[in-house]
Design a protein around this motif. Structure first.
Motif, PDB file in Angstrom:
ATOM      1  N   ILE A  63      14.325   7.833  76.112  1.00  0.00           N
ATOM      2  CA  ILE A  63      14.417   8.901  75.097  1.00  0.00           C
ATOM      3  C   ILE A  63      13.422   8.636  73.946  1.00  0.00           C
ATOM      4  CG2 ILE A  63      16.271   8.003  73.577  1.00  0.00           C
ATOM      5  CD1 ILE A  63      16.414  11.519  74.860  1.00  0.00           C
ATOM      6  N   CYS A  64      13.224   7.363  73.587  1.00  0.00           N
ATOM      7  CA  CYS A  64      12.269   7.032  72.526  1.00  0.00           C
ATOM      8  C   CYS A  64      10.846   7.382  72.971  1.00  0.00           C
ATOM      9  CB  CYS A  64      12.359   5.553  72.148  1.00  0.00           C
ATOM     10  SG  CYS A  64      13.903   5.141  71.319  1.00  0.00           S
ATOM     11  N   ASN A  65      10.560   7.114  74.241  1.00  0.00           N
ATOM     12  CA  ASN A  65       9.258   7.459  74.816  1.00  0.00           C
ATOM     13  C   ASN A  65       9.042   8.967  74.823  1.00  0.00           C
ATOM     14  OD1 ASN A  65       6.923   6.338  76.062  1.00  0.00           O
ATOM     15  ND2 ASN A  65       7.598   7.302  77.965  1.00  0.00           N
ATOM     16  N   ASP A  66      10.052   9.707  75.272  1.00  0.00           N
ATOM     17  CA  ASP A  66       9.950  11.176  75.312  1.00  0.00           C
ATOM     18  C   ASP A  66       9.753  11.740  73.910  1.00  0.00           C
ATOM     19  OD1 ASP A  66      10.380  10.931  77.986  1.00  0.00           O
ATOM     20  OD2 ASP A  66      12.435  11.726  77.977  1.00  0.00           O
ATOM     21  N   CYS A  67      10.463  11.161  72.950  1.00  0.00           N
ATOM     22  CA  CYS A  67      10.371  11.604  71.547  1.00  0.00           C
ATOM     23  C   CYS A  67       8.942  11.429  71.042  1.00  0.00           C
ATOM     24  CB  CYS A  67      11.367  10.793  70.722  1.00  0.00           C
ATOM     25  SG  CYS A  67      11.257  11.052  68.959  1.00  0.00           S
ATOM     26  N   ASN A  68       8.339  10.271  71.354  1.00  0.00           N
ATOM     27  CA  ASN A  68       6.954  10.023  70.929  1.00  0.00           C
ATOM     28  C   ASN A  68       6.012  11.089  71.466  1.00  0.00           C
ATOM     29  OD1 ASN A  68       7.550   7.666  69.572  1.00  0.00           O
ATOM     30  ND2 ASN A  68       6.959   6.315  71.252  1.00  0.00           N
ATOM     31  N   TYR A  69       6.215  11.479  72.719  1.00  0.00           N
ATOM     32  CA  TYR A  69       5.241  12.347  73.387  1.00  0.00           C
ATOM     33  C   TYR A  69       5.526  13.829  73.215  1.00  0.00           C
ATOM     34  CZ  TYR A  69       2.812   8.371  75.200  1.00  0.00           C
ATOM     35  OH  TYR A  69       2.065   7.230  75.271  1.00  0.00           O
ATOM     36  N   SER A  70       6.662  14.178  72.649  1.00  0.00           N
ATOM     37  CA  SER A  70       6.957  15.599  72.439  1.00  0.00           C
ATOM     38  C   SER A  70       6.183  16.099  71.219  1.00  0.00           C
ATOM     39  CB  SER A  70       8.457  15.798  72.215  1.00  0.00           C
ATOM     40  OG  SER A  70       8.680  17.077  71.645  1.00  0.00           O
ATOM     41  N   SER A  71       5.405  17.157  71.409  1.00  0.00           N
ATOM     42  CA  SER A  71       4.624  17.686  70.278  1.00  0.00           C
ATOM     43  C   SER A  71       5.503  18.475  69.317  1.00  0.00           C
ATOM     44  CB  SER A  71       3.480  18.556  70.789  1.00  0.00           C
ATOM     45  OG  SER A  71       3.999  19.607  71.571  1.00  0.00           O
ATOM     46  N   ARG A  72       6.661  18.914  69.781  1.00  0.00           N
ATOM     47  CA  ARG A  72       7.559  19.687  68.899  1.00  0.00           C
ATOM     48  C   ARG A  72       8.503  18.782  68.113  1.00  0.00           C
ATOM     49  NH1 ARG A  72       8.028  25.198  70.320  1.00  0.00           N
ATOM     50  NH2 ARG A  72      10.165  25.272  69.563  1.00  0.00           N
ATOM     51  N   CYS A  73       8.789  17.599  68.677  1.00  0.00           N
ATOM     52  CA  CYS A  73       9.772  16.707  68.039  1.00  0.00           C
ATOM     53  C   CYS A  73       9.126  15.970  66.858  1.00  0.00           C
ATOM     54  CB  CYS A  73      10.296  15.706  69.061  1.00  0.00           C
ATOM     55  SG  CYS A  73      11.429  14.510  68.342  1.00  0.00           S
ATOM     56  N   ILE A  74       9.727  16.103  65.676  1.00  0.00           N
ATOM     57  CA  ILE A  74       9.160  15.465  64.473  1.00  0.00           C
ATOM     58  C   ILE A  74       9.991  14.280  64.009  1.00  0.00           C
ATOM     59  CG2 ILE A  74       7.946  17.516  63.642  1.00  0.00           C
ATOM     60  CD1 ILE A  74      10.407  17.980  61.789  1.00  0.00           C
ATOM     61  N   GLY A  75      11.137  14.069  64.630  1.00  0.00           N
ATOM     62  CA  GLY A  75      11.973  12.947  64.208  1.00  0.00           C
ATOM     63  C   GLY A  75      13.236  12.885  65.043  1.00  0.00           C
ATOM     64  N   ILE A  76      13.949  11.766  64.902  1.00  0.00           N
ATOM     65  CA  ILE A  76      15.121  11.543  65.752  1.00  0.00           C
ATOM     66  C   ILE A  76      16.319  11.139  64.877  1.00  0.00           C
ATOM     67  CG2 ILE A  76      14.440   9.138  66.248  1.00  0.00           C
ATOM     68  CD1 ILE A  76      15.405   9.656  69.164  1.00  0.00           C
ATOM     69  N   VAL A  77      17.439  11.816  65.118  1.00  0.00           N
ATOM     70  CA  VAL A  77      18.684  11.470  64.424  1.00  0.00           C
ATOM     71  C   VAL A  77      19.513  10.620  65.388  1.00  0.00           C
ATOM     72  CG1 VAL A  77      20.823  12.354  63.430  1.00  0.00           C
ATOM     73  CG2 VAL A  77      18.669  13.564  63.022  1.00  0.00           C
ATOM     74  N   LEU A  78      19.893   9.431  64.944  1.00  0.00           N
ATOM     75  CA  LEU A  78      20.644   8.528  65.800  1.00  0.00           C
ATOM     76  C   LEU A  78      22.050   8.329  65.235  1.00  0.00           C
ATOM     77  CD1 LEU A  78      17.798   5.910  66.420  1.00  0.00           C
ATOM     78  CD2 LEU A  78      18.545   7.731  67.959  1.00  0.00           C
ATOM     79  N   TRP A  79      23.023   8.517  66.108  1.00  0.00           N
ATOM     80  CA  TRP A  79      24.421   8.342  65.711  1.00  0.00           C
ATOM     81  C   TRP A  79      25.098   7.421  66.714  1.00  0.00           C
ATOM     82  CZ3 TRP A  79      28.813  11.693  67.749  1.00  0.00           C
ATOM     83  CH2 TRP A  79      30.043  11.302  67.161  1.00  0.00           C
ATOM     84  N   MET A  80      25.765   6.411  66.217  1.00  0.00           N
ATOM     85  CA  MET A  80      26.495   5.489  67.090  1.00  0.00           C
ATOM     86  C   MET A  80      27.953   5.931  67.104  1.00  0.00           C
ATOM     87  SD  MET A  80      24.018   3.680  67.997  1.00  0.00           S
ATOM     88  CE  MET A  80      22.620   4.672  67.438  1.00  0.00           C
ATOM     89  N   HIS A  81      28.271   6.710  68.133  1.00  0.00           N
ATOM     90  CA  HIS A  81      29.624   7.276  68.170  1.00  0.00           C
ATOM     91  C   HIS A  81      30.650   6.172  68.310  1.00  0.00           C
ATOM     92  CE1 HIS A  81      33.241   9.127  69.702  1.00  0.00           C
ATOM     93  NE2 HIS A  81      32.757  10.330  69.488  1.00  0.00           N
ATOM     94  N   THR A  82      30.463   5.372  69.302  1.00  0.00           N
ATOM     95  CA  THR A  82      31.395   4.269  69.527  1.00  0.00           C
ATOM     96  C   THR A  82      30.651   2.988  69.162  1.00  0.00           C
ATOM     97  OG1 THR A  82      30.762   4.558  71.818  1.00  0.00           O
ATOM     98  CG2 THR A  82      32.947   5.305  71.205  1.00  0.00           C
ATOM     99  N   PHE A  83      30.685   2.012  70.020  1.00  0.00           N
ATOM    100  CA  PHE A  83      29.970   0.779  69.743  1.00  0.00           C
ATOM    101  C   PHE A  83      28.842   0.679  70.761  1.00  0.00           C
ATOM    102  CE2 PHE A  83      29.277  -3.808  69.595  1.00  0.00           C
ATOM    103  CZ  PHE A  83      29.295  -4.032  68.226  1.00  0.00           C
ATOM    104  N   SER A  84      27.603   0.716  70.260  1.00  0.00           N
ATOM    105  CA  SER A  84      26.450   0.666  71.150  1.00  0.00           C
ATOM    106  C   SER A  84      25.751  -0.657  70.888  1.00  0.00           C
ATOM    107  CB  SER A  84      25.514   1.831  70.848  1.00  0.00           C
ATOM    108  OG  SER A  84      24.430   1.854  71.746  1.00  0.00           O
ATOM    109  N   PRO A  85      26.042  -1.684  71.722  1.00  0.00           N
ATOM    110  CA  PRO A  85      25.499  -3.022  71.427  1.00  0.00           C
ATOM    111  C   PRO A  85      23.995  -2.939  71.202  1.00  0.00           C
ATOM    112  CG  PRO A  85      27.019  -3.122  73.270  1.00  0.00           C
ATOM    113  CD  PRO A  85      26.797  -1.660  72.988  1.00  0.00           C
TER     114      PRO A  85
END
Ligand code: MN
Length: 496
Positions: A63-85
């Motif tokens: 997903i980080c790779n896709d985010c980098n290469y998307s020309s429309r995506c300008i940023g990423i919101v990250l939410w840790m719903h549960t526990f993400s080691p």
């Protein structure tokens, strides 16, 4: 100018497989509800796209790779719903190049006191999941915006909204081209700087053009195009009677069309000029620079490419907000008995997006530069909060300086002042504000904005990884001096 509605921020939710499929199904459902709710909020100017949950290092890296290469995506919101080691996040965060907002929220708003059991606890454990993720971001020295609160809270949504505007401005800078026409005003220091370092840091390129590059376009302007633009001037502004049918007005229109064509053909988003290198242009571009700014172009006078680039970024950020943004200069002081204020203006080039009341179109002598009298728009600016922002090159780093100000209505008319003007009371007062500004090395040129606030510039400085100094109601000179000293050390040790 890129439109905010054409841009996306991706909503990605971190979890893991420890809790079983049923919980993960709920997590995905919750993520979708939150992403859609934020997307639908009127404050949000971009698309919020739910990108689902990530539960493995491979999914996170993808997903980080896709985010980098998307020309429309300008940023990423990250939410840790549960526990993400968070060791799962290391490789993804290592490659991620877009701005990050860590949303520290949970799906449930209040504790269901009589019902709460261990299943509920496991499903609503962002309180510690977000901390595990926060550790990793801090451990990796990653810049990010952290927003804490329930996702339905409007303050939380507003924080995401302003960050997404800044991310759009940041994204625009990555492709921005600044035309530096006629180089710099001779011997002026603060408008210079390291253009290579600037491109590495901010993304925008600055290249020099001779005035002849613009002259060619100005000479090619047709009489009918001039007629059309003169008519537009007459419809849009209160035209001074002397200007109707005047050669000055036609010449100003010719310069605007020629300059605009030059900028369009070169795909520029910002430009500078300087009154000392105007070649055969008969007037310093006044109304031209003013109207180009109003259309979203960044502008800096006297070769000031840093202010021009920053102004364009803010023009992208502020789309749809009221108040406006302009190139500005601290011009003259009013050392009053009760309080002291600053009259801001420039020789001509103030953007009419900040105008309040009539915008008059006038021609007056300039006094310097040796050219014909230039046409300009003259107006006042309404009262209210605003910021002045300066970007300076300190040699080993860029520094962003913000001063919060209150715009005031001038007590009296200024009938002989032939330029757009704005009167402000800087926080905490002129004495401390100007003192701190001078210690910080802030420029005389600024980006003046009534549409955005200090938080926008704080987010911008985080994205760029540059120093930020804020002068506001809490500024104490002793602390400010120490902050400058400590920052000097910090930026020597820490290189992003
Ligand atoms: Mn100037």
């Amino acid at each position: 100018m890129i439109a905010l509605k054409d841009r996306e921020i991706w909503f990605v939710t971190g979890s893991q497989h420890l809790y079983g499929d049923e919980t993960l199904k709920n997590v995905a459902e919750h993520a979708q509800i939150i992403a859609h709710s934020i997307h639908d909020n009127q404050a949000i100017p971009v698309h919020v796209i739910d990108k689902g949950i990530v539960t493995t290092p491979e999914e996170i890296s993808r997903i980080c790779n896709d985010c980098n290469y998307s020309s429309r995506c300008i940023g990423i919101v990250l939410w840790m719903h549960t526990f993400s080691p968070a060791k799962m996040w290391i490789n993804g965060l290592n490659i991620l190049q877009k701005p990050v907002l860590h949303l520290h929220t949970q799906f449930n708003s209040e504790i269901p006191w009589s019902e709460i059991d261990m299943d509920f606890m496991n499903e609503n454990q962002s309180a510690h999941g977000g901390r595990e993720f926060g550790f990793m971001m801090s451990r990796m020295r990653k810049s990010r915006k952290v927003v804490v609160g329930h996702w339905k809270n409007q303050e939380v949504v507003d924080a995401i909204a302003s960050w997404s505007r800044v991310a759009a401005g940041w994204s625009a800078l990555q492709k921005a081209k600044v035309a530096r026409i006629g180089d710099n005003m001779r011997e002026v220091a603060v408008t210079e700087g390291d253009k290579v370092e600037a491109q590495m840091r901010f993304g925008f390129s600055v290249n020099g053009y001779g005035i002849q590059d613009v002259e060619q376009h100005v000479q090619a302007v047709s009489e009918s195009a001039i007629n059309t633009l003169v008519d537009e001037y007459k419809e849009s502004y209160v035209l001074h009677p002397d200007l109707a049918g005047s050669e000055s007005l036609r010449e100003a229109a010719r310069i605007e069309i020629g300059l605009r064509t030059f900028l369009e053909e070169g795909h520029f988003q910002a430009f500078t000029d300087t009154f000392e290198n105007l070649g055969t242009l008969r007037q310093l571009p006044g109304i031209a620079a003013q109207r180009l700014m109003a259309d979203g172009y960044g502008f800096g006078a006297e070769g000031d490419w840093k202010t021009a680039a920053l102004l364009h970024a803010v023009k992208v950020m502020e789309q749809g907000l009221s108040g406006g943004t302009s190139f500005m200069e601290d011009y003259t002081y009013d050392f009053g008995r009760d309080k002291s204020r600053v009259l801001g203006s420039h020789m001509l080039e103030i953007c009419p997006s900040i105008a309040h009341g009539d915008v008059r179109c006038e021609v007056h002598p300039l006094g310097i530069g040796g050219k014909e009298d230039p046409v300009r728009l003259v107006f006042n600016v309404g009262s209210g909060p605003a910021i002045n922002v300066s970007l300076v090159d300190m040699g080993q780093r860029f520094r962003l300086i913000v001063n919060e100000v209150n715009v005031e209505k001038p007590e009296k008319d200024l009938p002989k002042l032939p330029v757009a003007r704005v009167l402000w009371d800087p926080l905490p007062n002129l004495s401390i504000a100007a003192h701190a500004w001078i210690l910080a090395g802030g420029a005389h040129h600024t980006v003046f904005s009534k549409s955005i606030n200090t938080t926008f510039m704080e987010d911008f400085a985080e994205m760029a990884g540059i120093e930020l100094l804020v002068i506001d109601e809490n500024t104490s000179l002793r602390d400010f001096k120490n902050t400058i000293r400590w920052n000097e050390m910090y930026y020597h040790i820490f290189k992003k």
